[in-house]
Motif scaffolding. Sequence first.
Motif, PDB file in Angstrom:
ATOM      1  N   ILE A 178     -11.610 -40.522 -24.256  1.00  0.00           N
ATOM      2  CA  ILE A 178     -12.798 -40.320 -23.380  1.00  0.00           C
ATOM      3  C   ILE A 178     -13.145 -41.467 -22.831  1.00  0.00           C
ATOM      4  CG2 ILE A 178     -13.037 -37.784 -23.655  1.00  0.00           C
ATOM      5  CD1 ILE A 178     -15.333 -38.759 -26.780  1.00  0.00           C
ATOM      6  N   ALA A 179     -13.838 -41.660 -22.556  1.00  0.00           N
ATOM      7  CA  ALA A 179     -15.081 -43.190 -21.755  1.00  0.00           C
ATOM      8  C   ALA A 179     -16.837 -43.348 -22.567  1.00  0.00           C
ATOM      9  CB  ALA A 179     -15.506 -42.943 -20.554  1.00  0.00           C
ATOM     10  N   LEU A 180     -16.193 -43.891 -23.684  1.00  0.00           N
ATOM     11  CA  LEU A 180     -17.402 -44.349 -24.094  1.00  0.00           C
ATOM     12  C   LEU A 180     -18.403 -45.669 -24.374  1.00  0.00           C
ATOM     13  CD1 LEU A 180     -16.711 -41.389 -27.275  1.00  0.00           C
ATOM     14  CD2 LEU A 180     -19.087 -41.602 -25.590  1.00  0.00           C
ATOM     15  N   ASP A 181     -19.275 -45.799 -24.869  1.00  0.00           N
ATOM     16  CA  ASP A 181     -19.511 -47.298 -24.450  1.00  0.00           C
ATOM     17  C   ASP A 181     -19.219 -47.863 -26.968  1.00  0.00           C
ATOM     18  OD1 ASP A 181     -21.182 -49.274 -25.967  1.00  0.00           O
ATOM     19  OD2 ASP A 181     -23.191 -48.896 -24.905  1.00  0.00           O
ATOM     20  N   LEU A 182     -18.084 -48.758 -26.697  1.00  0.00           N
ATOM     21  CA  LEU A 182     -17.659 -49.319 -27.496  1.00  0.00           C
ATOM     22  C   LEU A 182     -18.510 -49.641 -28.495  1.00  0.00           C
ATOM     23  CD1 LEU A 182     -14.514 -49.237 -29.089  1.00  0.00           C
ATOM     24  CD2 LEU A 182     -14.977 -51.526 -28.209  1.00  0.00           C
ATOM     25  N   VAL A 183     -19.588 -50.191 -28.550  1.00  0.00           N
ATOM     26  CA  VAL A 183     -20.350 -50.611 -29.598  1.00  0.00           C
ATOM     27  C   VAL A 183     -21.254 -49.549 -29.886  1.00  0.00           C
ATOM     28  CG1 VAL A 183     -22.577 -51.791 -29.162  1.00  0.00           C
ATOM     29  CG2 VAL A 183     -20.739 -53.173 -28.028  1.00  0.00           C
ATOM     30  N   LEU A 184     -21.281 -48.692 -28.853  1.00  0.00           N
ATOM     31  CA  LEU A 184     -22.153 -46.915 -29.790  1.00  0.00           C
ATOM     32  C   LEU A 184     -20.963 -46.530 -30.768  1.00  0.00           C
ATOM     33  CD1 LEU A 184     -24.501 -45.267 -29.187  1.00  0.00           C
ATOM     34  CD2 LEU A 184     -23.030 -44.305 -28.283  1.00  0.00           C
ATOM     35  N   VAL A 185     -19.957 -46.246 -30.275  1.00  0.00           N
ATOM     36  CA  VAL A 185     -18.808 -45.837 -31.679  1.00  0.00           C
ATOM     37  C   VAL A 185     -19.023 -46.630 -32.673  1.00  0.00           C
ATOM     38  CG1 VAL A 185     -17.100 -44.852 -31.589  1.00  0.00           C
ATOM     39  CG2 VAL A 185     -17.182 -44.826 -29.645  1.00  0.00           C
ATOM     40  N   MET A 186     -19.131 -47.970 -32.884  1.00  0.00           N
ATOM     41  CA  MET A 186     -19.110 -48.634 -33.381  1.00  0.00           C
ATOM     42  C   MET A 186     -20.063 -48.593 -34.826  1.00  0.00           C
ATOM     43  SD  MET A 186     -17.332 -52.281 -32.121  1.00  0.00           S
ATOM     44  CE  MET A 186     -16.694 -53.020 -33.564  1.00  0.00           C
ATOM     45  N   ASP A 263      -8.702 -49.091 -29.092  1.00  0.00           N
ATOM     46  CA  ASP A 263      -8.864 -50.002 -28.571  1.00  0.00           C
ATOM     47  C   ASP A 263      -7.538 -51.016 -28.735  1.00  0.00           C
ATOM     48  OD1 ASP A 263     -11.438 -51.361 -26.824  1.00  0.00           O
ATOM     49  OD2 ASP A 263     -10.980 -52.630 -29.387  1.00  0.00           O
ATOM     50  N   SER A 264      -7.707 -52.353 -27.323  1.00  0.00           N
ATOM     51  CA  SER A 264      -6.768 -53.012 -27.800  1.00  0.00           C
ATOM     52  C   SER A 264      -7.120 -54.362 -27.728  1.00  0.00           C
ATOM     53  CB  SER A 264      -6.022 -53.017 -26.612  1.00  0.00           C
ATOM     54  OG  SER A 264      -6.887 -53.410 -25.058  1.00  0.00           O
ATOM     55  N   THR A 265      -8.805 -54.331 -27.773  1.00  0.00           N
ATOM     56  CA  THR A 265      -9.428 -55.959 -28.535  1.00  0.00           C
ATOM     57  C   THR A 265      -9.385 -56.257 -29.265  1.00  0.00           C
ATOM     58  OG1 THR A 265     -11.413 -54.366 -27.255  1.00  0.00           O
ATOM     59  CG2 THR A 265     -12.005 -56.746 -28.090  1.00  0.00           C
ATOM     60  N   THR A 266      -8.775 -57.584 -29.690  1.00  0.00           N
ATOM     61  CA  THR A 266      -7.424 -58.347 -30.511  1.00  0.00           C
ATOM     62  C   THR A 266      -8.999 -58.196 -31.839  1.00  0.00           C
ATOM     63  OG1 THR A 266      -6.207 -59.248 -28.951  1.00  0.00           O
ATOM     64  CG2 THR A 266      -6.322 -60.292 -31.616  1.00  0.00           C
ATOM     65  N   GLU A 267     -10.250 -58.458 -31.824  1.00  0.00           N
ATOM     66  CA  GLU A 267     -11.315 -58.892 -32.628  1.00  0.00           C
ATOM     67  C   GLU A 267     -10.892 -57.946 -33.394  1.00  0.00           C
ATOM     68  OE1 GLU A 267     -13.459 -59.480 -28.798  1.00  0.00           O
ATOM     69  OE2 GLU A 267     -10.787 -59.878 -29.794  1.00  0.00           O
ATOM     70  N   ILE A 268     -11.517 -56.321 -33.363  1.00  0.00           N
ATOM     71  CA  ILE A 268     -12.060 -55.259 -33.792  1.00  0.00           C
ATOM     72  C   ILE A 268     -10.172 -54.349 -34.163  1.00  0.00           C
ATOM     73  CG2 ILE A 268     -12.918 -52.930 -32.842  1.00  0.00           C
ATOM     74  CD1 ILE A 268     -14.209 -53.902 -30.761  1.00  0.00           C
ATOM     75  N   PRO A 269     -11.007 -54.802 -35.309  1.00  0.00           N
ATOM     76  CA  PRO A 269      -9.057 -54.571 -36.116  1.00  0.00           C
ATOM     77  C   PRO A 269      -9.577 -52.402 -36.550  1.00  0.00           C
ATOM     78  CG  PRO A 269     -11.011 -55.252 -37.371  1.00  0.00           C
ATOM     79  CD  PRO A 269     -11.834 -55.251 -36.651  1.00  0.00           C
ATOM     80  N   VAL A 270     -10.256 -51.847 -35.495  1.00  0.00           N
ATOM     81  CA  VAL A 270      -9.863 -50.230 -36.424  1.00  0.00           C
ATOM     82  C   VAL A 270      -9.917 -49.557 -35.126  1.00  0.00           C
ATOM     83  CG1 VAL A 270     -11.502 -50.415 -38.513  1.00  0.00           C
ATOM     84  CG2 VAL A 270     -12.490 -50.254 -36.157  1.00  0.00           C
ATOM     85  N   GLN A 271      -9.166 -48.405 -35.274  1.00  0.00           N
ATOM     86  CA  GLN A 271      -9.195 -47.363 -33.956  1.00  0.00           C
ATOM     87  C   GLN A 271     -10.298 -46.151 -34.379  1.00  0.00           C
ATOM     88  OE1 GLN A 271      -5.656 -47.665 -32.971  1.00  0.00           O
ATOM     89  NE2 GLN A 271      -5.424 -49.046 -32.064  1.00  0.00           N
ATOM     90  N   PHE A 272     -10.537 -45.121 -33.438  1.00  0.00           N
ATOM     91  CA  PHE A 272     -11.286 -44.285 -34.243  1.00  0.00           C
ATOM     92  C   PHE A 272     -10.966 -42.860 -33.875  1.00  0.00           C
ATOM     93  CE2 PHE A 272     -13.776 -47.613 -33.451  1.00  0.00           C
ATOM     94  CZ  PHE A 272     -14.550 -48.256 -34.338  1.00  0.00           C
ATOM     95  N   TYR A 273     -11.529 -42.085 -34.077  1.00  0.00           N
ATOM     96  CA  TYR A 273     -11.472 -40.560 -34.515  1.00  0.00           C
ATOM     97  C   TYR A 273     -12.659 -39.949 -33.562  1.00  0.00           C
ATOM     98  CZ  TYR A 273      -6.879 -39.843 -37.166  1.00  0.00           C
ATOM     99  OH  TYR A 273      -5.442 -40.162 -37.561  1.00  0.00           O
ATOM    100  N   VAL A 274     -12.818 -39.011 -32.936  1.00  0.00           N
ATOM    101  CA  VAL A 274     -13.209 -38.085 -32.721  1.00  0.00           C
ATOM    102  C   VAL A 274     -13.554 -36.914 -32.872  1.00  0.00           C
ATOM    103  CG1 VAL A 274     -14.785 -37.386 -29.971  1.00  0.00           C
ATOM    104  CG2 VAL A 274     -13.382 -39.454 -30.459  1.00  0.00           C
ATOM    105  N   LEU A 275     -14.655 -36.494 -33.677  1.00  0.00           N
ATOM    106  CA  LEU A 275     -14.411 -35.144 -34.490  1.00  0.00           C
ATOM    107  C   LEU A 275     -15.893 -34.545 -33.557  1.00  0.00           C
ATOM    108  CD1 LEU A 275     -14.538 -37.461 -36.646  1.00  0.00           C
ATOM    109  CD2 LEU A 275     -13.879 -34.950 -37.707  1.00  0.00           C
ATOM    110  N   THR A 276     -15.815 -32.954 -32.699  1.00  0.00           N
ATOM    111  CA  THR A 276     -16.557 -32.113 -32.504  1.00  0.00           C
ATOM    112  C   THR A 276     -17.223 -30.862 -33.494  1.00  0.00           C
ATOM    113  OG1 THR A 276     -14.986 -31.175 -31.214  1.00  0.00           O
ATOM    114  CG2 THR A 276     -16.341 -33.377 -30.128  1.00  0.00           C
ATOM    115  N   LYS A 277     -18.459 -30.411 -32.936  1.00  0.00           N
ATOM    116  CA  LYS A 277     -18.272 -28.620 -33.795  1.00  0.00           C
ATOM    117  C   LYS A 277     -17.288 -28.272 -32.892  1.00  0.00           C
ATOM    118  CE  LYS A 277     -21.296 -29.189 -36.734  1.00  0.00           C
ATOM    119  NZ  LYS A 277     -22.625 -28.953 -36.650  1.00  0.00           N
ATOM    120  N   LYS A 278     -16.819 -26.883 -34.031  1.00  0.00           N
ATOM    121  CA  LYS A 278     -16.009 -26.201 -33.140  1.00  0.00           C
ATOM    122  C   LYS A 278     -16.603 -24.898 -32.865  1.00  0.00           C
ATOM    123  CE  LYS A 278     -12.286 -25.953 -37.313  1.00  0.00           C
ATOM    124  NZ  LYS A 278     -12.521 -24.892 -38.878  1.00  0.00           N
TER     125      LYS A 278
END
Length: 278
Positions: A178-186, A263-278
């Motif tokens: 999904i299209a999200l603001d990566l800074v917000l996600v971080m 995210d393919s940004t080299t300086e960001i060493p993590v990726q993210f799971y997205v969770l939603t309520k059932k």
Amino acid sequence: MTKTQEIIIRSLHRIEELEEVRKLECNIWGDTDSIPSHQTITAVKNGGLVLGAYCKDQLIGFQYSFPGFNGKSAYLCSHILGIDEQFRNKGIGEKLKLAQREEAIKLGYSLITWTYDPLESINGYLNIGKLGGVCSTYIANCYGEMEDLLNSGVPSDRFLVEWHIGKKETTDSRGRGIALDLVLVMENSLIQWDTIEKGLPVPSFTLGLPEPECDTAFVAIPKDFRTIRATNIQAANEWRMKSRDVFSDLFQQGWQVTDFIKDSTTEIPVQFYVLTKK
């Protein structure tokens, strides 16, 4: 493998083919705990499935599934998928899963389940982000202490994935990131991190669980957990225990993993799971 080398995937039924699968499994994980071919052929004859991926008649990948039953309905339990080291990161795992879906539908299944290590970002991206699987079950130390080539030294925690292959929105490999603001996600990731030697991430602290009115949650995992495990076992176990606590708490409160942000940004060493309520 070059672009001109075609990958052929087909169902396997003969004992000679299944013995090739066993040998490839040994090459990948070691030969101490490989699945005997008399077991796989019995499963194939009774609602199970073994798929082989071939390049120029060479077996370079496989997938093995057997029937499952929860007391109410039958489903396909996807047990193991392996790719020869020289052919990894070329989309062959995805090809095997899509072929598995097609064959499972032919056999009458509407659900496929499997487990995988939630800290393996490549698998998370494929299983959740591309195939459309969901997860709301965390199994701590699922297989006990494993001593194979890929799992030793860290508890064998697993996600239990549900892939509802009868639903159209989860049966095409279009990528659902999904299209999200990566800074917000971080900033809102429930696991925060610092970087150590070679730019590898280590969990630093966790945020509190989302407020009841929140409808989305994010959890960071390392981009390259295998390198962390190979070079810093303490950091690997910190990731294991921190993520175990966070996911277990989220699932208990009715959250489920529904997407993955790669995210393919080299300086960001993590990726993210997205969770939603059932």
